[in-house]
Design an enzyme around this catalytic site. Structure first.
Site, mmCIF file in Angstrom:
data_model
loop_
_atom_site.group_PDB
_atom_site.id
_atom_site.type_symbol
_atom_site.label_atom_id
_atom_site.label_comp_id
_atom_site.label_asym_id
_atom_site.label_seq_id
_atom_site.Cartn_x
_atom_site.Cartn_y
_atom_site.Cartn_z
ATOM 1 C CG ASP A 9 53.548 -35.922 -59.849
ATOM 2 O OD1 ASP A 9 52.538 -36.039 -60.570
ATOM 3 O OD2 ASP A 9 53.813 -36.691 -58.898
ATOM 4 C CG ASP A 11 47.822 -37.601 -57.835
ATOM 5 O OD1 ASP A 11 47.197 -36.715 -57.221
ATOM 6 O OD2 ASP A 11 47.402 -38.127 -58.878
HETATM 7 MG MG LIG Z 1 53.020 -38.621 -58.520
#
Ligand SMILES: [Mg+2]
Length: 154
Positions: A9, A11
Site C-alpha cells: 500500500d 498511504d
Molecule cells: Mg493506507
C-alpha cells in the site's frame, strides 16, 4: 520457482500521509478537504525505511512485488501524483508495478502489506494481510524481518 506475490500500500505504509496532510492543511486552512487540492500526494515523504524495504522486496528473487493503492476518487490529481511519487522515490521499475485500484480484494496474491484491514477490499484479499504499523509489524524493519525469516525456511 513459483514466486510469492506481494502487494504494498502507499498511504500510511510507504508514504507519511499524516505529516503531508498536516502540512497541506496549514497551506489551505479554508478548505474542508485540503487533500482535494493538487499537490498533497506528490509531496508526501516516505516513511522511515520504506524505500530501502520496498527495494529489498522488489529485488528478492522469490518475490513478485507490486504497489497496490486506492485512489482518492474526489481528487483526480491523485492518480498522476501517485504515479510521479513512485517514479521519484522508487524508480521506473516500481512504476511498472503500480496498481491503482478502488478494490484491493480483486487482486490475486499471497501478501498484502497495508495499514488498513478493511475499507478498500482488504477484507476480501485472498492472501495474508500484513497490517503495517500494528502488532508485530509496527515498522518496516519488522516487516522485512518477517520476510527474511519466511524465505530462509523455504
Ligand atoms: Mg493506507
Amino acid at each position: 520457482m513459483a514466486k510469492y506475490i506481494v502487494y504494498v500500500d502507499m498511504d500510511h505504509t510507504l508514504c507519511d500521509y499524516d505529516e503531508g496532510f498536516g502540512r497541506h492543511q496549514l497551506k489551505h486552512p479554508e478548505l474542508k478537504y485540503p487533500q482535494s487540492e493538487p499537490g498533497l500526494y506528490i509531496s508526501l515523504k516516505p516513511l522511515p525505511n520504506a524505500i530501502e524495504s520496498f527495494e529489498w522486496l522488489m529485488k528478492h528473487p522469490a518475490l513478485d512485488v507490486y504497489i497496490l493503492t486506492a485512489p482518492s476518487i474526489q481528487n483526480p490529481h491523485c492518480y498522476s501524483e501517485k504515479r510521479i511519487w513512485v517514479e521519484e522515490h522508487l524508480g521506473m521499475e516500481a512504476v511498472r508495478r503500480l496498481i491503482i485500484s478502488p478494490n484491493k480484494g480483486l487482486n490475486k496474491g499471497h501478501y498484502l502489506i497495508d495499514d488498513c484491514a478493511i475499507g478498500k477490499g482488504q477484507e476480501n484479499f485472498e492472501g495474508e494481510l500484513i497490517q503495517y504499523g500494528f502488532g508485530r509489524f509496527k515498522d518496516w524493519k519488522s516487516v522485512i524481518s518477517f520476510f527474511k525469516e519466511k524465505l530462509a525456511g523455504e
